[in-house]
Design an enzyme around this catalytic site. Structure first.
Site, PDB file in Angstrom:
ATOM      1  N   LYS A 197     -30.129  48.371  37.314  1.00 28.40           N
ATOM      2  CA  LYS A 197     -31.556  48.221  37.469  1.00 28.40           C
ATOM      3  C   LYS A 197     -32.014  49.448  36.637  1.00 28.40           C
ATOM      4  O   LYS A 197     -31.897  50.437  37.641  1.00 28.40           O
ATOM      5  CB  LYS A 197     -32.036  47.821  38.743  1.00 28.40           C
ATOM      6  CG  LYS A 197     -33.583  47.473  38.718  1.00 28.40           C
ATOM      7  CD  LYS A 197     -33.821  47.227  40.365  1.00 28.40           C
ATOM      8  CE  LYS A 197     -35.486  46.729  40.389  1.00 28.40           C
ATOM      9  NZ  LYS A 197     -36.380  47.922  39.835  1.00 28.40           N
ATOM     10  N   SER A 216     -41.725  40.629  38.422  1.00 24.49           N
ATOM     11  CA  SER A 216     -41.022  41.595  39.325  1.00 24.49           C
ATOM     12  C   SER A 216     -39.664  40.878  39.590  1.00 24.49           C
ATOM     13  O   SER A 216     -39.523  39.887  39.414  1.00 24.49           O
ATOM     14  CB  SER A 216     -41.645  42.432  40.490  1.00 24.49           C
ATOM     15  OG  SER A 216     -42.905  42.728  40.082  1.00 24.49           O
ATOM     16  N   TYR A 227     -41.903  54.749  48.764  1.00 21.29           N
ATOM     17  CA  TYR A 227     -42.852  53.545  48.628  1.00 21.29           C
ATOM     18  C   TYR A 227     -42.256  52.228  49.235  1.00 21.29           C
ATOM     19  O   TYR A 227     -42.798  51.501  49.961  1.00 21.29           O
ATOM     20  CB  TYR A 227     -42.952  53.762  47.006  1.00 21.29           C
ATOM     21  CG  TYR A 227     -44.012  52.468  46.700  1.00 21.29           C
ATOM     22  CD1 TYR A 227     -45.315  52.571  46.493  1.00 21.29           C
ATOM     23  CD2 TYR A 227     -43.266  51.334  46.068  1.00 21.29           C
ATOM     24  CE1 TYR A 227     -46.150  51.711  46.120  1.00 21.29           C
ATOM     25  CE2 TYR A 227     -44.346  50.060  45.703  1.00 21.29           C
ATOM     26  CZ  TYR A 227     -45.431  50.349  45.674  1.00 21.29           C
ATOM     27  OH  TYR A 227     -46.411  49.474  45.195  1.00 21.29           O
TER      28      TYR A 227
END
Ligand code: ZN
Length: 658
Positions: A151, A113, A73
């Site tokens: 993360k 984000s 992606y």
């Protein structure tokens, strides 16, 4: 390659809201979508097709039924759009979660984000932006503190203490407080209301208990918050504390200066990447300096003071040849898997550390097991999951001292703190490695010294060349080692590095620096737990561990500390406002220029900081004093005077500070 879209995925795709009416998602059929994803060459796709792919991939991913993996992606489709249209609004929006038909509510705080970087070069550029911003607001670049965290690859949510929200589109999300009503805990038994975080599942638990019922952990995250009745296995995982809400503020982290980050980038990445037993898809790097954060602000999409470092992963299925126990300096025994040598991301890998012995035990890692090995760019490879398990072989005794091992939560521990050779040797190796100013005292030399009864750091400093020769070192080597020992004391090192070298648990460089910004090195050993908790960033549990650790090394520390190491003292940065006001230069912005006669410019800058000044490199309207050394051009002085800056000669300045 995608072969088929499931009915579940298709129904999600059909509910995507096609705002621009450029693609009829509601009418797209299985084979059309498959064909789109399987296009040989992404650069041949039209931009609309590319956007469709991104929207479809994103919607099914958010709903818990991913079609393609993250790296595809990000690395293929997102990157292609970015290359083609860097300003495209899709790149600027927060990827919305597909929560169609559900009521949304305003989030208590915007959830953005994170901007992504895929190379060290991009991280360096980000640091340059930090420095530029710091200069613009006259913020001392040496005070920029960096925080690095894993993360987490979970389900983003926000906890305001009353309700739990999904991230939604970053502004409005869904109320999913029901997850807490189902018994979901906050990680580390923390309280509620700690703001943004992720709902995550312990990886070892997933592999062991849930992988036969669920395709991947994302399905479970979706199930935890599902409106309908929660799945029985998922409820069990919640009850077992394997699923938690992990607030970002509570996560394992590294803190330190930008120099340390750049110098130790690989090892910091590696340790943070592997710091938690949850899915991690990168690391987050951010500054903690509030003034800078406020000044840099954010775009609609991300905070400018934060960046995520991700790497494209490479993986392979590999056979385990055997698992060897290794005792660390803290007594923890790490399982190291020897592997059938395998090429991964350009390097041949023949060993990898297993997370801990509980994982060896529950997941069956042993000779003959097949594991999936993953290597993310620079980072040392790790075992992602066990594909074929075997009956594992667990050691009963410490491989170094044969003491009976004991379990401490997920780890096997050698309890022999004083006489275990591995612990002693690794403590000595850690000392010299952390000092980092010489390289002669590595594992081989230390092993030889230890065999001769050298067990303490201060013993090493008592060695003579003759003694070394009597231990079997050659004349040249012995001489060289003596020179190195002298250098280790004469080459300047930061005091926080010196403290970190003693290897106290939870006292790595970042925490040492933080403590030393409030207390001197010697005073730290008299600091109470309460006193430590007063410092920003120390919770009671860590403070207690540090307090105990300092007490354990105190005797050795005060045998080594007086040996005249050349220590650079960390400036005390945050005094109470009362104390601060009393400093002679508090509130003053100072720039030094030209060559100084009373000391190096660096020393003078440091002294000025200790006296409360902010020191900058260039004159701005905010500058209070320009202190001029020798050979300063008239232009520079005139320019400063024009800005209303008071110009002082070096002697006038010395007089000012007394
Ligand atoms: Zn031992």
């Amino acid at each position: 390659m995608i072969t088929e879209i499931s009915a579940q995925q298709l129904s999600i795709i059909h509910t995507i809201n096609d705002q621009d009416n450029q693609s009829a998602f509601s009418k797209m059929q299985n084979d059309e979508i498959v064909a789109l994803f399987n296009s040989e060459d992404v650069s041949a796709l039209t931009t609309i097709e590319l956007l469709n792919l991104l929207e479809i991939a994103n919607a099914v991913y958010r709903a818990g039924y991913p079609l393609i993996d993250d790296s595809e992606y990000d690395g293929t489709y997102f990157a292609e759009l970015k290359r083609r249209e860097p300003e495209h609004p899709y790149l600027q929006t927060v990827e919305a979660e597909s929560v169609v038909d559900a009521k949304t509510v305003q989030l208590p705080q915007k959830m953005l984000s994170t901007d992504k970087a895929y190379s060290f070069n991009e991280i360096e550029k980000w640091i340059k932006r930090l420095l530029k911003a710091a200069e613009e607001i006259n913020f001392d670049a040496d005070r920029i503190e960096i925080r690095v965290t894993p993360k987490l690859d979970g389900y983003a949510a926000f906890d305001d203490g009353e309700k739990l929200y999904t991230r939604g589109d970053g502004v409005r999300g869904q109320d999913i407080t029901r997850a807490f009503k189902r018994g979901l805990q906050v990680a580390g038994n923390s309280e509620r209301g700690l703001g943004p975080g992720e709902i995550v599942i312990k990886k070892s638990y997933f592999d062991n208990q849930l992988s036969e019922h669920f395709e991947n952990s994302r399905n479970i995250q979706a199930a935890i918050i599902a409106e309908k009745k929660v799945d029985i296995h998922v409820q069990q995982a919640i009850d077992d504390g394997a699923c938690v809400f992990f607030p970002f503020s509570q996560i394992e982290n590294w803190q330190g200066s930008r120099h340390s980050l750049v110098n130790d980038f690989e090892s910091i990445c590696e340790s943070i990447w592997n710091a938690v037993d949850y899915d991690v898809d990168g690391i987050i790097i951010e500054t903690t300096a509030e003034e800078l954060k406020q000044y840099m602000g954010s775009t609609r999409h991300h905070h400018r003071w934060q960046i995520a470092f991700k790497v494209n992963e490479d993986s392979a299925e590999v056979e385990v040849l055997r698992v060897i126990p290794q005792t660390s300096r803290t007594g923890r025994v790490s399982p190291v898997a020897e592997l059938q040598p395998t090429k991964l991301s350009g390097a041949t890998i023949s060993r990898a550390t297993v997370h801990h012995y509980n994982m060896v035990k529950t997941n069956g890692v042993g000779a003959g097991a097949i594991v999936q090995l993953v290597r993310s760019g620079l980072v040392i490879p790790k075992i992602e999951k066990v594909i074929k398990s075997v009956e594992p072989d667990l050691p009963n005794e410490c491989p170094s001292c044969s003491t009976h091992l004991i379990w401490e939560s997920d780890h096997l521990i050698c309890p022999n703190k004083s006489e275990c050779p591995a612990q002693t040797e690794n403590t000595l190796i850690h000392f010299f490695k952390t000092l980092g100013n010489i390289d002669g005292f590595g594992p081989k030399v230390i092993e030889k010294l230890h065999a001769e009864g050298i067990k303490k750091i201060h013993h090493i400093y008592q060695l003579t060349q003759e003694t070394l020769v009597s231990y079997g070192f050659g004349d040249k080597t012995a001489e060289n080692l003596m020179t190195q020992l002298r250098s280790s004391r004469s080459i300047q090192i930061e005091d926080w590095r010196f403290l970190a070298a003693f290897g106290v648990t939870r006292l790595a460089g970042g925490n040492c620096e933080k403590l030393l910004q409030h207390h001197s090195l010697e005073a730290l050993f008299d600091l109470s737990v309460e006193g430590m908790v007063e410092i920003d960033g120390f919770a009671t549990l860590s403070a207690e561990a540090i307090f105990e650790g300092l007490a354990n090394v105190k005797e050795e520390f005060f045998k080594v500390y007086p040996l005249d190491f050349n220590l650079e003292i960390t400036p005390i940065v945050s005094l109470s406002s009362e104390d601060e006001d009393q400093l002679v230069l508090s509130g003053k912005n100072i720039v030094f220029t030209g060559s100084m006669t009373t000391g190096s410019r660096g020393d003078m800058e440091k002294k000025a900081k200790l006296l409360g000044a902010k020191v900058a490199k260039s004159v701005t309207g905010k500058t209070t004093y320009l202190v001029t050394g020798e050979k300063v051009g008239a232009n520079k002085i005139n320019a400063a005077t024009d800005k209303g800056v008071e110009v002082l000669t070096e002697s006038e300045y010395i007089e000012l500070i007394g």
